[in-house]
Design a protein around this motif. Structure first.
Motif, short mmCIF file in Angstrom:
data_model
loop_
_atom_site.label_atom_id
_atom_site.label_comp_id
_atom_site.label_asym_id
_atom_site.label_seq_id
_atom_site.Cartn_x
_atom_site.Cartn_y
_atom_site.Cartn_z
N UNK A 51 53.92 3.66 -11.70
CA UNK A 51 53.37 2.36 -11.30
C UNK A 51 52.01 2.51 -10.63
N UNK A 52 51.23 1.43 -10.63
CA UNK A 52 50.00 1.38 -9.85
C UNK A 52 50.36 1.08 -8.40
N UNK A 53 49.54 1.60 -7.49
CA UNK A 53 49.78 1.39 -6.06
C UNK A 53 48.67 0.53 -5.49
N UNK A 54 49.02 -0.46 -4.69
CA UNK A 54 47.99 -1.23 -3.98
C UNK A 54 48.10 -0.92 -2.49
N UNK A 55 46.97 -0.86 -1.82
CA UNK A 55 46.92 -0.53 -0.39
C UNK A 55 45.99 -1.53 0.29
N UNK A 56 46.41 -2.05 1.43
CA UNK A 56 45.58 -3.02 2.15
C UNK A 56 45.82 -2.87 3.64
N UNK A 57 44.83 -3.19 4.44
CA UNK A 57 44.99 -3.01 5.88
C UNK A 57 44.31 -4.13 6.65
N UNK A 58 44.84 -4.43 7.82
CA UNK A 58 44.26 -5.45 8.70
C UNK A 58 44.35 -4.97 10.14
N UNK A 59 43.34 -5.32 10.90
CA UNK A 59 43.30 -4.95 12.32
C UNK A 59 43.28 -6.23 13.15
N UNK A 60 44.22 -6.35 14.09
CA UNK A 60 44.27 -7.53 14.95
C UNK A 60 43.96 -7.12 16.39
N UNK A 61 43.04 -7.83 17.01
CA UNK A 61 42.57 -7.47 18.35
C UNK A 61 42.87 -8.60 19.32
N UNK A 62 43.49 -8.25 20.45
CA UNK A 62 43.81 -9.26 21.47
C UNK A 62 42.52 -9.95 21.93
N UNK A 63 42.59 -11.25 22.06
CA UNK A 63 41.42 -12.00 22.52
C UNK A 63 40.52 -12.42 21.38
N UNK A 64 40.64 -11.75 20.23
CA UNK A 64 39.84 -12.13 19.05
C UNK A 64 40.74 -12.80 18.02
#
Ligand code: ADP
Ligand code: MG
Length: 348
Positions: A51-64
Motif C-alpha cells: 500500500x501507499x503510505x500517507x504522513x501528516x503532522x500538526x503542531x498545536x501551541x498553547x495561547x495560539x
C-alpha cells in the motif's frame, strides 16, 4: 467555566521522564495489523505491504491554537488527534497510526497529562488507530502538542487537491461555521466569568456549536462511504481554515475556476441563530471560520446519482475553466470573487 478540578496534583518531577512516558502510555493497545512494533523501542516498525503510505503532522501551541481556560485537557488531546486524522482522510486514506509529542512546563501536573492522554486514547479507540510513539520534553512556558498521523491507501485510490476538472461538482460533508461560532460563545463566556465567577451561563442553546469547537470529529465515515458507493473524488481537501481558502487551494492546484452557490452552503440552525445574535453574516462565518474538519471534494457529474440522496453530502458548486475565476454566487445572484482568508495566526 471549566477549571482544573483535579484535587490531587502530582509533580511531573516525581516520576522522571521514563516513568512519565510509561505511565501515560501503559494502556495503549495495538489494534492495526500494520503495527509490527509500537512504543518501547528506538523507533516503531510498520508494515504496509504494497500500500501507499500517507504522513501528516500538526503542531498545536498553547495561547495560539488553544486556550486552556475553556478547553479541557481531555478535549485538547482528542482534538489534537482529530485534526491530523482529518488530513489523512482528505487523501482518501485509512488512518492507522499516530505519534504524539508533547512539551510541558512544570505548571502541569501528572493528573493534567493523564487527562490529555485520556482524550488521545479515546480518539485512538474510536478511530481505530495505534499510538506508536512520540517524544516528551519540557518547556519553559505552556504546553505544546504535536501529532503525526500515518495512513494507508491503495495506489489507485489516492486523491490529491489537484484533480478537479471543469464541469465537476463541488461537494461538501456536514455543515460550516459552527466551530467558529462555538469559539465566539466560549470567548464571550470567559469574559463574563472574569467579571462574575459565580455566573452560571446557560449554554444549552449553543450545545452543538460548542461541541463542534471543543470536540470536533473527522470524516472517517465518508472514506468508507466512497468505497461503498464506488465513488472516487477527482480532488479533495479537508476544511480546517475555512471553506473559501480550501476552495482556492483546490482551484489553484487543479488549475480550474468555480462557482460556489451561497444558498447551497449547509448551515446548522444554531449557527444561523448565533450569527443573528452576534450580528454577523453567516455566509462570511461559513467561508472564513475554519476548524470545521469537514471534507470538500469534487466529483464527475457521472457520479452525481450515487451521492444525491445522501444526507451527509451537499453539492455547493460547479467547477469551471480556470479563466472563469473563483466566485461566490450570492442569493441576490451577484458574483463576488472569493478570496482566501484563512484565519491563521500570523496577522494578529
Ligand atoms: P528516545 O530517547 O529514543 O527518544 P524516549 O525515551 O523518548 O526514546 O521514548 C521511549 C519510547 O516511548 C519510544 O517508543 C517513544 O516513541 C515513546 N514515547 C516517548 N514519549 C512519548 C509520548 N509523549 N507519547 C507516546 N509515546 C512516547
Ligand atoms: Mg525521545
Amino acid at each position: 467555566m471549566i477549571e482544573d478540578k483535579n484535587q490531587q496534583r502530582t509533580k511531573l518531577s516525581d516520576l522522571g521522564e521514563f516513568g512519565l512516558i510509561d505511565h501515560l502510555t501503559k494502556n495503549f493497545k495495538v489494534k492495526q495489523k500494520s503495527t509490527v512494533k509500537s512504543i518501547g523501542d528506538d523507533a516503531a516498525v510498520l508494515n504496509f505491504e504494497n500500500k501507499k503510505i500517507v504522513v501528516t503532522t500538526d503542531l498545536l501551541v498553547e495561547g495560539v491554537h488553544f486556550d486552556l481556560s475553556y478547553m479541557p485537557l481531555k478535549h485538547l488531546g482528542y482534538k489534537a488527534v482529530i485534526v491530523n486524522l482529518s488530513d489523512v482522510y482528505a487523501m482518501n486514506a485509512k488512518a492507522t497510526q499516530i505519534t504524539v509529542s508533547i512539551a510541558v512546563s512544570n505548571r502541569f501536573s501528572l493528573e493534567a497529562l493523564e487527562d490529555l492522554y485520556a482524550g488521545i486514547e479515546t480518539a485512538a479507540n474510536i478511530y481505530d488507530i495505534d499510538v506508536v510513539g512520540g517524544d516528551t520534553t519540557s518547556s519553559t512556558k505552556g504546553l505544546l502538542i504535536s501529532v503525526t498521523a500515518i495512513g494507508e491507501v491503495e495506489t489507485d485510490d489516492v486523491v490529491y487537491r489537484s484533480g478537479a476538472k471543469p464541469n465537476d461538482l463541488l461537494v461538501v460533508t456536514g455543515d460550516f461555521g459552527a466551530a467558529y461560532m462555538g469559539l465566539q460563545i466560549l470567548e464571550r463566556e470567559k469574559e463574563v466569568y472574569k467579571v462574575n465567577p459565580n455566573n452560571q451561563p446557560d449554554l444549552e442553546p449553543y450545545s452543538y456549536i460548542i461541541e463542534r469547537q471543543l470536540k470536533p470529529e473527522a470524516r472517517k465515515d465518508i472514506i468508507k462511504l466512497f468505497k461503498d458507493l464506488g465513488v472516487k473524488p477527482s480532488s479533495m481537501i479537508d476544511v480546517s481554515d475555512g471553506l473559501s481558502s480550501e476552495i482556492i487551494h483546490i482551484c489553484k492546484q487543479s488549475k480550474v475556476g468555480c462557482d460556489l452557490y451561497e444558498e447551497k452552503i449547509p448551515l446548522d440552525p444554531q449557527v444561523i441563530s448565533t450569527c443573528e445574535e452576534f450580528n454577523i453574516d453567516s455566509t462570511t462565518v461559513a467561508l472564513n471560520g475554519g476548524e470545521d474538519y469537514e471534507l470538500l471534494f469534487t466529483i464527475s457529474q457521472d457520479d452525481y446519482p450515487k451521492i444525491k440522496a445522501n444526507p451527509n453530502l451537499s453539492v455547493i458548486g460547479y467547477v469551471k475553466e480556470e479563466k472563469e475565476g473563483v466566485h461566490l454566487v450570492t442569493r441576490a445572484d451577484t458574483r463576488i470573487p472569493i478570496k482566501a482568508q484563512g484565519w491563521k495566526n500570523f496577522n494578529d
